[in-house]
Design a protein around this motif. Structure first.
Motif, mmCIF file in Angstrom:
data_model
loop_
_atom_site.group_PDB
_atom_site.id
_atom_site.type_symbol
_atom_site.label_atom_id
_atom_site.label_comp_id
_atom_site.label_asym_id
_atom_site.label_seq_id
_atom_site.Cartn_x
_atom_site.Cartn_y
_atom_site.Cartn_z
ATOM 1 N N GLN A 198 1.019 -1.481 0.079
ATOM 2 C CA GLN A 198 -0.102 -0.487 0.330
ATOM 3 C C GLN A 198 0.792 1.470 -0.159
ATOM 4 O OE1 GLN A 198 -2.156 1.467 3.405
ATOM 5 N NE2 GLN A 198 -3.811 1.829 2.637
ATOM 6 N N ALA A 199 2.042 1.227 0.706
ATOM 7 C CA ALA A 199 2.473 2.051 0.320
ATOM 8 C C ALA A 199 3.533 2.403 -0.433
ATOM 9 C CB ALA A 199 3.974 1.974 2.417
ATOM 10 N N TYR A 200 3.880 1.712 -1.226
ATOM 11 C CA TYR A 200 4.805 1.048 -2.395
ATOM 12 C C TYR A 200 3.890 1.843 -3.294
ATOM 13 C CZ TYR A 200 6.983 0.180 -6.829
ATOM 14 O OH TYR A 200 7.216 0.214 -7.567
ATOM 15 N N ARG A 201 2.120 1.534 -3.392
ATOM 16 C CA ARG A 201 1.446 2.136 -4.552
ATOM 17 C C ARG A 201 1.180 3.570 -4.493
ATOM 18 N NH1 ARG A 201 0.925 1.307 -9.222
ATOM 19 N NH2 ARG A 201 -0.917 2.283 -8.992
ATOM 20 N N ARG A 202 1.356 3.749 -2.956
ATOM 21 C CA ARG A 202 1.104 5.189 -2.749
ATOM 22 C C ARG A 202 1.606 6.187 -3.161
ATOM 23 N NH1 ARG A 202 -1.057 5.556 3.628
ATOM 24 N NH2 ARG A 202 -3.412 5.001 3.273
ATOM 25 N N GLY A 203 3.096 6.084 -3.327
ATOM 26 C CA GLY A 203 3.996 6.258 -4.038
ATOM 27 C C GLY A 203 3.736 7.303 -5.513
ATOM 28 N N ARG A 204 3.449 5.888 -6.361
ATOM 29 C CA ARG A 204 2.432 6.474 -7.274
ATOM 30 C C ARG A 204 1.494 6.979 -7.392
ATOM 31 N NH1 ARG A 204 6.049 3.625 -8.299
ATOM 32 N NH2 ARG A 204 6.173 1.409 -10.369
ATOM 33 N N TYR A 205 0.937 7.255 -6.515
ATOM 34 C CA TYR A 205 -0.396 8.491 -6.154
ATOM 35 C C TYR A 205 0.649 9.748 -5.538
ATOM 36 C CZ TYR A 205 -3.860 11.855 -3.669
ATOM 37 O OH TYR A 205 -4.174 12.987 -3.175
ATOM 38 N N VAL A 206 1.436 9.896 -4.747
ATOM 39 C CA VAL A 206 2.665 11.229 -4.970
ATOM 40 C C VAL A 206 3.283 11.922 -6.376
ATOM 41 C CG1 VAL A 206 4.542 11.972 -3.474
ATOM 42 C CG2 VAL A 206 2.951 10.670 -2.527
ATOM 43 N N GLU A 207 3.844 11.108 -7.167
ATOM 44 C CA GLU A 207 4.677 11.556 -8.173
ATOM 45 C C GLU A 207 3.261 11.675 -8.835
ATOM 46 O OE1 GLU A 207 6.741 7.768 -10.179
ATOM 47 O OE2 GLU A 207 7.025 6.700 -8.068
ATOM 48 N N PHE A 208 2.214 11.141 -9.115
ATOM 49 C CA PHE A 208 1.303 11.664 -10.258
ATOM 50 C C PHE A 208 1.123 13.435 -9.557
ATOM 51 C CE2 PHE A 208 -2.920 13.488 -10.916
ATOM 52 C CZ PHE A 208 -3.129 13.208 -11.967
ATOM 53 N N ASN A 209 0.447 13.667 -8.374
ATOM 54 C CA ASN A 209 0.036 15.175 -7.678
ATOM 55 C C ASN A 209 1.607 16.179 -7.505
ATOM 56 O OD1 ASN A 209 -2.044 14.045 -6.689
ATOM 57 N ND2 ASN A 209 -1.934 14.783 -5.025
ATOM 58 N N LEU A 210 3.027 15.577 -7.673
ATOM 59 C CA LEU A 210 4.184 16.011 -8.036
ATOM 60 C C LEU A 210 4.332 16.310 -9.178
ATOM 61 C CD1 LEU A 210 5.714 15.264 -4.732
ATOM 62 C CD2 LEU A 210 4.289 17.015 -4.555
ATOM 63 N N VAL A 211 4.181 15.695 -9.878
ATOM 64 C CA VAL A 211 4.571 15.899 -11.012
ATOM 65 C C VAL A 211 3.506 16.562 -12.991
ATOM 66 C CG1 VAL A 211 6.183 14.919 -13.079
ATOM 67 C CG2 VAL A 211 6.291 13.617 -10.711
ATOM 68 N N TRP A 212 2.055 15.902 -12.049
ATOM 69 C CA TRP A 212 1.200 15.467 -13.861
ATOM 70 C C TRP A 212 0.194 16.812 -12.811
ATOM 71 C CZ3 TRP A 212 3.512 15.419 -18.068
ATOM 72 C CH2 TRP A 212 4.207 13.872 -17.489
ATOM 73 N N ASP A 213 -0.823 16.586 -12.030
ATOM 74 C CA ASP A 213 -1.837 17.150 -11.076
ATOM 75 C C ASP A 213 -1.740 18.517 -11.443
ATOM 76 O OD1 ASP A 213 -4.359 17.033 -10.202
ATOM 77 O OD2 ASP A 213 -3.713 18.227 -8.902
ATOM 78 N N ARG A 214 -2.710 18.879 -12.787
ATOM 79 C CA ARG A 214 -3.061 21.229 -12.499
ATOM 80 C C ARG A 214 -2.550 20.959 -11.182
ATOM 81 N NH1 ARG A 214 -6.466 22.584 -17.046
ATOM 82 N NH2 ARG A 214 -8.044 22.779 -15.500
ATOM 83 N N GLY A 215 -3.915 21.073 -10.662
ATOM 84 C CA GLY A 215 -3.498 21.797 -9.057
ATOM 85 C C GLY A 215 -3.360 21.855 -8.405
ATOM 86 N N THR A 216 -2.358 21.130 -7.716
ATOM 87 C CA THR A 216 -1.462 20.830 -7.528
ATOM 88 C C THR A 216 0.543 21.480 -7.437
ATOM 89 O OG1 THR A 216 -1.798 18.480 -6.318
ATOM 90 C CG2 THR A 216 0.829 19.277 -6.343
#
Length: 180
Positions: free
Chosen positions: A112-130
């Motif tokens: 779960q912690a490993y998959r949450r890393g994908r969420y963090v990557e998405f938010n910091l690299v791609w998410d428009r709002g972030t």
């Protein structure tokens, strides 16, 4: 062989996505109100937006996504959002009730912690709002508070063949029509 909690949860998520798809795709009232092809368009938007290009993998199992919704005026847009929200509870509550006693251990927590890393990557690299918040001198701590507190990364990691983690990647983290 007993299925792991990882695969069971992926099955539940795919059922949830399929339920929302059935509400938005085939319902006569939905189609009459919002038009043909609305689900397909928002599903494609989700699959494209929540894709980690640098890893060539989806962030999750899919669903629908829309942003800056303004087609047909406020009342139509609010009705669309509300219909999706109303179907979500009908699909999610039985899953939560069924799974609330499911045991899990350190292996599942680690993954779960490993998959949450994908969420963090998405938010910091791609998410428009972030990105907007960080680039416009927003309150950094407030922006980063949405990220999970426990995250793991591994260099060049891949799940062992035949494991529940591998099944998650081969069977669930692929773009597909969940309601077919």
């Amino acid at each position: 062989m007993m299925r792991s909690a990882i695969v069971e949860r992926a099955i539940d998520v795919s059922a949830l996505v399929a339920e929302v798809a059935s509400v938005t795709n085939g319902a006569t009232l939905w189609t009459a109100t919002f038009g043909d092809g609305v689900h397909a368009r928002y599903k494609r938007w989700c699959d494209e937006y929540f894709y980690l290009k640098h890893r060539r993998e989806p962030r999750g199992v899919g669903g629908i996504f829309f942003d800056d919704l303004c087609e047909g005026g406020f009342d139509r847009c609010f009705a669309l959002v509300r219909s999706v929200g109303d179907s979500f509870l009908d699909a999610y509550v039985p899953i939560a009730a069924k799974r609330r006693e499911t045991p899990y251990g350190e292996r599942e927590r680690d993954f779960q912690a490993y998959r949450r890393g994908r969420y963090v990557e998405f938010n910091l690299v791609w998410d428009r709002g972030t990105l907007f918040g960080l680039q416009s001198n927003g309150r950094t701590e407030a922006i980063l508070m949405s990220l999970p507190p426990i995250v793991k990364w591994r260099y060049d990691w891949a799940p062992a063949p035949g494991t529940p983690e591998a099944k998650l990647y081969t069977d669930f983290l692929v773009a597909k029509e969940w309601n077919e």
